[in-house]
Design a protein around this motif. Structure first.
Motif, mmCIF file in Angstrom:
data_model
loop_
_atom_site.group_PDB
_atom_site.id
_atom_site.type_symbol
_atom_site.label_atom_id
_atom_site.label_comp_id
_atom_site.label_asym_id
_atom_site.label_seq_id
_atom_site.Cartn_x
_atom_site.Cartn_y
_atom_site.Cartn_z
ATOM 1 N N ILE A 251 18.326 -14.011 -3.110
ATOM 2 C CA ILE A 251 18.716 -13.282 -2.057
ATOM 3 C C ILE A 251 20.299 -13.878 -1.585
ATOM 4 C CG2 ILE A 251 18.338 -13.439 0.438
ATOM 5 C CD1 ILE A 251 16.466 -11.744 -1.405
ATOM 6 N N ASP A 255 23.606 -11.274 -0.958
ATOM 7 C CA ASP A 255 24.161 -11.253 0.389
ATOM 8 C C ASP A 255 25.805 -11.961 -0.093
ATOM 9 O OD1 ASP A 255 24.680 -11.302 3.000
ATOM 10 O OD2 ASP A 255 24.223 -13.296 3.303
ATOM 11 N N SER A 256 26.142 -12.653 -0.972
ATOM 12 C CA SER A 256 27.660 -13.135 -1.424
ATOM 13 C C SER A 256 28.515 -12.006 -1.897
ATOM 14 C CB SER A 256 27.507 -14.231 -2.309
ATOM 15 O OG SER A 256 27.053 -13.817 -3.446
ATOM 16 N N LEU A 260 23.493 -6.848 0.817
ATOM 17 C CA LEU A 260 22.410 -6.609 1.764
ATOM 18 C C LEU A 260 22.732 -5.925 3.120
ATOM 19 C CD1 LEU A 260 21.057 -10.235 1.902
ATOM 20 C CD2 LEU A 260 20.398 -8.260 0.141
ATOM 21 N N SER A 261 21.855 -4.741 3.552
ATOM 22 C CA SER A 261 22.185 -3.945 4.285
ATOM 23 C C SER A 261 20.837 -3.313 5.117
ATOM 24 C CB SER A 261 23.313 -2.915 4.109
ATOM 25 O OG SER A 261 22.592 -2.001 3.121
ATOM 26 N N ASP A 285 17.741 -17.919 3.472
ATOM 27 C CA ASP A 285 17.265 -16.635 2.889
ATOM 28 C C ASP A 285 16.883 -15.788 4.102
ATOM 29 O OD1 ASP A 285 18.425 -16.979 0.384
ATOM 30 O OD2 ASP A 285 16.529 -17.414 -0.573
ATOM 31 N N ARG A 288 19.303 -14.283 6.340
ATOM 32 C CA ARG A 288 20.262 -13.486 5.803
ATOM 33 C C ARG A 288 19.401 -11.927 5.497
ATOM 34 N NH1 ARG A 288 24.166 -15.927 2.244
ATOM 35 N NH2 ARG A 288 23.882 -18.254 2.050
ATOM 36 N N THR A 292 21.034 -8.826 8.321
ATOM 37 C CA THR A 292 21.551 -7.605 7.687
ATOM 38 C C THR A 292 20.778 -6.553 7.694
ATOM 39 O OG1 THR A 292 20.483 -8.485 5.543
ATOM 40 C CG2 THR A 292 22.857 -9.083 5.905
ATOM 41 N N THR A 294 18.217 -5.925 6.365
ATOM 42 C CA THR A 294 17.569 -5.812 4.993
ATOM 43 C C THR A 294 15.950 -5.574 5.003
ATOM 44 O OG1 THR A 294 19.213 -6.571 3.774
ATOM 45 C CG2 THR A 294 17.332 -6.425 2.397
#
Length: 477
Positions: A251, A255-256, A260-261, A285, A288, A292, A294
């Protein structure tokens, strides 16, 4: 276009737009014109060329399945029900599943069996994550379902030579070519005469795709206004592989790269950095995923067979993660899957209050619809597609009927599903699929599996007879 009204249904699971939630609406009507719902409420007074008595029925939105593999999974029945690689943390992905793949002759029967089971359990929209195969779109259209076609592509294939180490054979050019072909298939699907096919961009697995392929595929999805899905955080092996390669969790790595959206879907998303089996030095995680927007596609059955589970549905929801559901394996029964989601979540949390049936039903309807970027499915409201299920609330397993959705999920299951409509067309009538020969496809699959079993030892690194790699319940005499 003709208008049909379901008159005086015992109960309608209607959509309250102001509250953004489903509600129980007793003694109500549902009208639809062509493929769209035109009225949900009491006392419909408009014209209708056809009238259906709603007596003894609950009308509910069709279920939305955002993760399924119809072209392959039905072949595995009776073969991988209780086997996993002990040297690979009990996953069956790398050692056993590849040796039982359906051949080209069996794939159409796999698809017909899977989609029939989905329809019978109230699914009206499914995301089909498959490798491209001949006649795919026409086969999906034949089902009468609304299908998100999701052709998978990748830069590498995995294999094991010993049952405890996973290796990768890379071909980056092949991955780029496969992505181009997938995008072309999606374009063709969206132009299909059925009008019920749409697309999603799917790099197959996080560990079989280069960072370039992942970024390019995400950019294509954004450019085309499509959802993007990837298998990630689905095994301990994969978690360790990605941390070894990148120094980040699966994850964290996604993300980096900005992948992720609110249109990204993580297939499974089990092994986060705080999971007991993969405890990592970070604890970010879950945040994140939530921050985002996700979605996690939760499919518990395939993992529960190996003693593996998400930790846990309610925790993800409390953190603000959008959850959708899928049937990653056989049986392709969404109601069974929903029941298992609830039971595992509560046992993992040691708390019956860790999640509610409201959250469960939302995940199977509006959670999935949100992930696919669709506001016109997963709910019963004027303007939505006429995708709905008629449930027999007089069925003995639906009684007593104080809370019909609970009775459906925790007791009756698909036995109470009477009729299913997609785009206003009846695709299940009196508990039988009207669009495909379910029984014929199952019989064909039974014969096809004999071929697969015969070839399996040659596909196995250890060349084991199937009776050894997948022992039967009892000795055949």
């Amino acid at each position: 276009m003709t208008t049909t009204v379901i008159r005086n249904a015992d109960l309608v699971v209607a959509w309250d737009a102001s509250a953004q939630q489903h509600i129980y609406l007793p003694d109500a009507d549902v009208a639809f014109t062509g493929g769209a719902i035109s009225f949900v409420g009491r006392g419909y007074t408009g014209e209708a060329e056809e009238e259906i008595s709603g007596s003894g029925l609950m009308v509910m939105p069709g279920l939305v399945n955002i993760h399924s593999h119809p072209s392959s999974e039905p072949m595995n029945k009776g073969l991988i029900d209780e086997i996993g690689s002990p040297g690979l943390y009990n996953s069956s992905l790398y050692e056993f599943m590849p040796i039982f793949r359906a051949d080209s002759e069996a794939v159409p029967s796999c698809v017909r069996v899977a989609l029939s089971e989905l329809l019978l359990s109230g699914v009206t929209t499914v995301a089909d994550l498959s490798m491209a195969h001949p006649g795919w779109m026409d086969l999906l259209a034949e089902s009468g379902m609304r299908v998100c076609i999701a052709p998978m592509f990748k830069s590498a294939k995995w294999f094991t030579k010993n049952g405890h180490v996973v290796e990768y054979e890379w071909d980056e050019a092949a991955g780029e070519k496969a992505m181009a072909e997938a995008l072309s298939l999606i374009e063709r699907a969206e132009q299909h005469e059925s009008g019920r096919l749409f697309g999603m961009v799917v790099p197959a697995q996080i560990d079989t795709c280069t960072d370039t392929l992942l970024k390019e595929s995400f950019q294509e999805a954004e450019k085309r206004g499509l959802s993007w899905q990837i298998h990630a955080a689905q095994s301990v092996v994969e978690f360790h592989e990605i941390t070894r390669r990148t120094g980040k969790t699966p994850i964290g790595w996604l993300d980096s790269m900005g992948l992720l959206s609110d249109r990204s879907i993580i297939g499974h998303g089990i092994f986060l950095d705080d999971h007991p089996s993969t405890k990592w030095w970070t604890d970010s995680d879950m945040g994140r995923l939530a921050e985002t927007g996700t979605t996690v596609a939760h499919c518990p059955t395939v993992f529960a067979r190996r003693g593996i589970t998400l930790k846990h549905f309610g925790r993800y929801k409390r953190a603000g993660v959008n959850m959708g559901l899928g049937t990653d394996t056989y049986p392709h029964n969404m109601l069974d899957e929903m029941r298992l989601v609830a039971y595992l979540a509560r046992t993992q949390a040691n708390d019956p209050r860790s999640m509610t049936t409201t959250e469960l039903f939302d995940a199977a309807t509006i959670g999935g619809a949100k992930a696919l970027g669709r506001e016109d499915i997963g709910r019963l409201a004027a303007g939505a597609r006429a995708d709905f299920v008629l449930v027999d609330v007089t069925h003995p397993m639906m009684r007593p009927g104080r809370d019909p959705v609970r009775s459906l999920v925790y007791a009756a299951g698909d036995r109470a599903v009477r009729d299913v409509y997609v785009d206003g067309n009846k695709v299940v009538a009196d508990g039988k699929v009207t669009t495909m020969d379910y029984h014929g496809a199952a019989a064909h699959l039974h014969e096809a599996q004999k071929r697969i079993v015969e070839k399996a030892p040659s596909q196995d690194w250890a060349h084991r007879p199937v009776e050894v790699s997948s022992p039967p319940t009892f000795r055949w005499s």
